[in-house]
Write a protein that holds these residues in place. Structure first.
Motif, short mmCIF file in Angstrom:
data_model
loop_
_atom_site.label_atom_id
_atom_site.label_comp_id
_atom_site.label_asym_id
_atom_site.label_seq_id
_atom_site.Cartn_x
_atom_site.Cartn_y
_atom_site.Cartn_z
N GLN A 1 -7.50 3.21 27.08
CA GLN A 1 -6.36 4.07 26.74
C GLN A 1 -5.42 3.36 25.76
OE1 GLN A 1 -3.96 5.28 30.06
NE2 GLN A 1 -2.83 6.78 28.89
N SER A 2 -5.14 2.08 26.01
CA SER A 2 -4.28 1.30 25.10
C SER A 2 -4.91 1.19 23.72
CB SER A 2 -4.02 -0.09 25.66
OG SER A 2 -3.27 -0.01 26.84
N LEU A 3 -6.22 0.98 23.68
CA LEU A 3 -6.92 0.88 22.40
C LEU A 3 -6.84 2.19 21.64
CD1 LEU A 3 -8.67 -0.84 20.53
CD2 LEU A 3 -10.66 0.03 21.75
N LEU A 4 -7.04 3.30 22.32
CA LEU A 4 -6.97 4.60 21.67
C LEU A 4 -5.55 4.91 21.18
CD1 LEU A 4 -9.31 6.75 23.92
CD2 LEU A 4 -9.74 5.95 21.60
N ILE A 5 -4.55 4.51 21.95
CA ILE A 5 -3.16 4.69 21.51
C ILE A 5 -2.90 3.87 20.25
CG2 ILE A 5 -0.75 4.19 22.10
CD1 ILE A 5 -1.47 4.95 25.01
N GLY A 6 -3.38 2.63 20.24
CA GLY A 6 -3.20 1.77 19.07
C GLY A 6 -3.88 2.33 17.83
N VAL A 7 -5.09 2.81 17.97
CA VAL A 7 -5.82 3.39 16.83
C VAL A 7 -5.11 4.66 16.37
CG1 VAL A 7 -7.98 4.47 16.14
CG2 VAL A 7 -8.02 2.34 17.42
N SER A 8 -4.64 5.46 17.31
CA SER A 8 -3.92 6.69 16.95
C SER A 8 -2.67 6.38 16.15
CB SER A 8 -3.54 7.47 18.21
OG SER A 8 -4.68 7.83 18.94
N LEU A 9 -1.90 5.39 16.60
CA LEU A 9 -0.68 5.01 15.87
C LEU A 9 -1.02 4.44 14.50
CD1 LEU A 9 1.37 3.40 18.77
CD2 LEU A 9 1.83 5.56 17.60
N LEU A 10 -2.10 3.68 14.40
CA LEU A 10 -2.53 3.15 13.11
C LEU A 10 -2.84 4.29 12.14
CD1 LEU A 10 -3.55 0.74 11.33
CD2 LEU A 10 -5.80 1.26 12.27
N LEU A 11 -3.57 5.29 12.61
CA LEU A 11 -3.91 6.42 11.74
C LEU A 11 -2.67 7.20 11.31
CD1 LEU A 11 -7.12 7.66 13.56
CD2 LEU A 11 -6.99 6.50 11.35
N ILE A 12 -1.71 7.33 12.21
CA ILE A 12 -0.47 8.03 11.86
C ILE A 12 0.28 7.26 10.78
CG2 ILE A 12 1.81 8.69 12.72
CD1 ILE A 12 0.37 9.32 15.42
N VAL A 13 0.43 5.96 10.98
CA VAL A 13 1.17 5.14 10.00
C VAL A 13 0.43 5.09 8.67
CG1 VAL A 13 1.92 2.78 9.51
CG2 VAL A 13 2.35 3.77 11.75
N GLU A 14 -0.89 4.94 8.72
CA GLU A 14 -1.69 4.90 7.49
C GLU A 14 -1.60 6.22 6.71
OE1 GLU A 14 -3.82 2.61 5.97
OE2 GLU A 14 -3.05 1.06 7.31
N GLY A 15 -1.35 7.31 7.38
CA GLY A 15 -1.29 8.60 6.72
C GLY A 15 0.04 8.92 6.06
N LEU B 1 2.00 7.32 3.73
CA LEU B 1 2.12 7.15 2.28
C LEU B 1 1.29 8.17 1.50
CD1 LEU B 1 3.72 5.51 0.28
CD2 LEU B 1 1.86 3.87 0.21
N PRO B 2 0.02 8.38 1.83
CA PRO B 2 -0.72 9.39 1.08
C PRO B 2 -0.13 10.79 1.23
CG PRO B 2 -2.23 8.09 2.42
CD PRO B 2 -0.85 7.67 2.77
N PHE B 3 0.46 11.08 2.39
CA PHE B 3 1.05 12.39 2.60
C PHE B 3 2.36 12.55 1.82
CE2 PHE B 3 3.89 15.21 5.04
CZ PHE B 3 3.15 16.38 4.95
N LEU B 4 3.21 11.53 1.85
CA LEU B 4 4.53 11.64 1.23
C LEU B 4 4.52 11.36 -0.27
CD1 LEU B 4 6.69 9.91 3.98
CD2 LEU B 4 6.44 12.36 3.54
N ALA B 5 3.67 10.44 -0.71
CA ALA B 5 3.66 10.04 -2.13
C ALA B 5 2.23 9.77 -2.58
CB ALA B 5 4.54 8.82 -2.34
N PRO B 6 1.43 10.82 -2.76
CA PRO B 6 0.02 10.61 -3.09
C PRO B 6 -0.22 9.87 -4.41
CG PRO B 6 0.57 12.94 -3.20
CD PRO B 6 1.76 12.23 -2.64
N ASN B 7 0.61 10.11 -5.42
CA ASN B 7 0.43 9.42 -6.70
C ASN B 7 0.69 7.92 -6.57
OD1 ASN B 7 -0.36 11.69 -8.17
ND2 ASN B 7 1.76 12.25 -8.59
N PHE B 8 1.75 7.57 -5.84
CA PHE B 8 2.08 6.17 -5.61
C PHE B 8 0.96 5.49 -4.81
CE2 PHE B 8 4.33 2.85 -3.09
CZ PHE B 8 4.63 2.02 -4.15
N TRP B 9 0.45 6.18 -3.79
CA TRP B 9 -0.65 5.65 -2.98
C TRP B 9 -1.88 5.40 -3.83
CZ3 TRP B 9 -5.49 7.57 -1.59
CH2 TRP B 9 -6.13 6.90 -0.55
N ARG B 10 -2.18 6.34 -4.73
CA ARG B 10 -3.33 6.20 -5.62
C ARG B 10 -3.18 4.97 -6.51
NH1 ARG B 10 -3.20 11.03 -7.46
NH2 ARG B 10 -4.56 11.90 -5.89
N GLU B 11 -1.96 4.75 -7.05
CA GLU B 11 -1.71 3.57 -7.89
C GLU B 11 -1.93 2.28 -7.09
OE1 GLU B 11 2.20 3.84 -9.56
OE2 GLU B 11 1.80 5.82 -10.45
#
Length: 65
Positions: A6-20, A22-32
């Motif tokens: 459960q802790s591992l899945l929570i950690g991976v879930s939070l990682l995916l949220i945080v990783e998402g 920049l691409p969601f808010l500023a896709p051009n900056f993320w691409r650069e």
């Protein structure tokens, strides 16, 4: 064992949220950033990865104690 999974899945879930953010808010900056990362040497990427893992481990240790 179930708590560990459960802790591992929570950690991976939070990682995916945080990783998402920049691409969601500023896709051009993320691409650069990705273009610069592709152009970087292996040693620079390894150093960045090591620093990232170290900071993550320190944050984990601080929050778990």
């Amino acid at each position: 064992m179930q708590e560990l999974l459960q802790s591992l899945l929570i950690g991976v879930s939070l990682l995916l949220i945080v990783e998402g953010f920049l691409p969601f808010l500023a896709p051009n900056f993320w691409r650069e950033i990705m273009v610069k990362a592709i152009a970087s040497s292996d040693s620079n990427l390894r150093i960045l990865g090591a620093v990232s893992m170290f900071l993550g481990l320190m944050l984990l240790l601080l929050t778990r104690s």
